[in-house]
Design a protein around this motif. Structure first.
Motif, PDB file in Angstrom:
ATOM      1  N   SER A  13       0.812  -1.214   0.000  1.00 33.43           N
ATOM      2  CA  SER A  13       0.000   0.000   0.000  1.00 33.43           C
ATOM      3  C   SER A  13       0.851   1.271   0.000  1.00 33.43           C
ATOM      4  O   SER A  13       0.337   2.354  -0.257  1.00 33.43           O
ATOM      5  CB  SER A  13      -0.950   0.005   1.198  1.00 33.43           C
ATOM      6  OG  SER A  13      -0.222   0.195   2.401  1.00 33.43           O
ATOM      7  N   HIS A  14       2.143   1.160   0.257  1.00 34.29           N
ATOM      8  CA  HIS A  14       3.020   2.331   0.255  1.00 34.29           C
ATOM      9  C   HIS A  14       3.260   2.821  -1.166  1.00 34.29           C
ATOM     10  O   HIS A  14       3.427   2.031  -2.099  1.00 34.29           O
ATOM     11  CB  HIS A  14       4.363   2.011   0.921  1.00 34.29           C
ATOM     12  CG  HIS A  14       4.283   1.899   2.400  1.00 34.29           C
ATOM     13  ND1 HIS A  14       4.475   2.971   3.232  1.00 34.29           N
ATOM     14  CD2 HIS A  14       4.021   0.844   3.197  1.00 34.29           C
ATOM     15  CE1 HIS A  14       4.340   2.585   4.477  1.00 34.29           C
ATOM     16  NE2 HIS A  14       4.059   1.290   4.483  1.00 34.29           N
ATOM     17  N   LYS A  15       3.297   4.105  -1.308  1.00 35.29           N
ATOM     18  CA  LYS A  15       3.516   4.732  -2.607  1.00 35.29           C
ATOM     19  C   LYS A  15       4.878   4.301  -3.166  1.00 35.29           C
ATOM     20  O   LYS A  15       5.875   4.310  -2.462  1.00 35.29           O
ATOM     21  CB  LYS A  15       3.474   6.247  -2.448  1.00 35.29           C
ATOM     22  CG  LYS A  15       3.487   7.009  -3.740  1.00 35.29           C
ATOM     23  CD  LYS A  15       3.318   8.488  -3.484  1.00 35.29           C
ATOM     24  CE  LYS A  15       3.313   9.241  -4.786  1.00 35.29           C
ATOM     25  NZ  LYS A  15       3.157  10.675  -4.577  1.00 35.29           N
ATOM     26  N   GLY A  16       4.881   3.916  -4.437  1.00 35.69           N
ATOM     27  CA  GLY A  16       6.123   3.560  -5.107  1.00 35.69           C
ATOM     28  C   GLY A  16       6.475   2.089  -5.068  1.00 35.69           C
ATOM     29  O   GLY A  16       7.363   1.650  -5.799  1.00 35.69           O
ATOM     30  N   GLN A  96      10.860  -1.161  -5.228  1.00 41.85           N
ATOM     31  CA  GLN A  96      10.094   0.075  -5.327  1.00 41.85           C
ATOM     32  C   GLN A  96      10.738   1.041  -6.305  1.00 41.85           C
ATOM     33  O   GLN A  96      11.890   0.882  -6.687  1.00 41.85           O
ATOM     34  CB  GLN A  96       9.944   0.731  -3.959  1.00 41.85           C
ATOM     35  CG  GLN A  96      11.217   1.299  -3.380  1.00 41.85           C
ATOM     36  CD  GLN A  96      10.979   1.933  -2.011  1.00 41.85           C
ATOM     37  OE1 GLN A  96       9.889   1.849  -1.454  1.00 41.85           O
ATOM     38  NE2 GLN A  96      11.987   2.563  -1.478  1.00 41.85           N
ATOM     39  N   GLU A 100       9.683   8.013  -6.394  1.00 39.81           N
ATOM     40  CA  GLU A 100       8.433   8.398  -5.740  1.00 39.81           C
ATOM     41  C   GLU A 100       8.736   9.321  -4.563  1.00 39.81           C
ATOM     42  O   GLU A 100       9.801   9.260  -3.953  1.00 39.81           O
ATOM     43  CB  GLU A 100       7.659   7.168  -5.248  1.00 39.81           C
ATOM     44  CG  GLU A 100       7.108   6.321  -6.350  1.00 39.81           C
ATOM     45  CD  GLU A 100       5.944   6.967  -7.082  1.00 39.81           C
ATOM     46  OE1 GLU A 100       5.251   7.820  -6.505  1.00 39.81           O
ATOM     47  OE2 GLU A 100       5.727   6.606  -8.245  1.00 39.81           O
ATOM     48  N   ASP A 101       7.766  10.161  -4.214  1.00 39.66           N
ATOM     49  CA  ASP A 101       7.965  11.143  -3.145  1.00 39.66           C
ATOM     50  C   ASP A 101       8.236  10.524  -1.779  1.00 39.66           C
ATOM     51  O   ASP A 101       9.065  10.995  -1.046  1.00 39.66           O
ATOM     52  CB  ASP A 101       6.733  12.049  -3.030  1.00 39.66           C
ATOM     53  CG  ASP A 101       6.581  12.951  -4.243  1.00 39.66           C
ATOM     54  OD1 ASP A 101       7.569  13.150  -4.955  1.00 39.66           O
ATOM     55  OD2 ASP A 101       5.471  13.454  -4.449  1.00 39.66           O
ATOM     56  N   GLU A 102       7.496   9.473  -1.444  1.00 39.00           N
ATOM     57  CA  GLU A 102       7.621   8.883  -0.110  1.00 39.00           C
ATOM     58  C   GLU A 102       7.909   7.393  -0.229  1.00 39.00           C
ATOM     59  O   GLU A 102       7.039   6.560   0.025  1.00 39.00           O
ATOM     60  CB  GLU A 102       6.322   9.072   0.679  1.00 39.00           C
ATOM     61  CG  GLU A 102       5.959  10.514   0.913  1.00 39.00           C
ATOM     62  CD  GLU A 102       4.609  10.635   1.598  1.00 39.00           C
ATOM     63  OE1 GLU A 102       4.211   9.705   2.310  1.00 39.00           O
ATOM     64  OE2 GLU A 102       3.963  11.663   1.398  1.00 39.00           O
TER      65      GLU A 102
END
Length: 107
Positions: A13-16, A96, A100-102
């Motif tokens: 679920s984490h971005k990237g 990943q 990506e930002d985070e």
């Protein structure tokens, strides 16, 4: 849903995050977010081999030491490898996008 599946879903679920999987000490995939068995085998085999060589190198340099975490960053991906230090030897692998930002920070 098992604890392992919940953990994989949470990491995904984490971005990237592009891929999450768990392999055993023989390089066989136990759990995976991939839908491509060929890509799964390729990643699992190569990462298993790299992890074993890195663990061996760490022990060679210091017999009292152990590999806890390995991070590889390329132009297009960041691969985080967390081997389990027990006899069952499962390895968590997260791939990943480092742009990506985070990005996810495993510890």
């Amino acid at each position: 849903m098992s604890e392992a599946e919940q953990c994989i879903k949470r990491i995904q679920s984490h971005k990237g995050v592009k891929r999450v999987f768990v392999i055993n000490s023989r390089g066989q995939t136990i759990r995976s977010s991939l839908n491509d068995p060929e890509e799964e085998r390729r990643y699992a085999g190569l990462i298993s081999e790299l992890t074993k060589k890195t663990q061996s190198m760490v022990r060679e340099l210091d017999p009292d030491n152990a590999l806890k975490f390995l991070r590889i960053r390329t132009l297009t991906e960041e691969i985080m490898i967390a081997p389990e230090p027990t006899e069952n030897k499962y390895t968590l692998i997260v791939v990943q996008d480092p742009t990506e930002d985070e990005p996810l920070a495993l510890k």
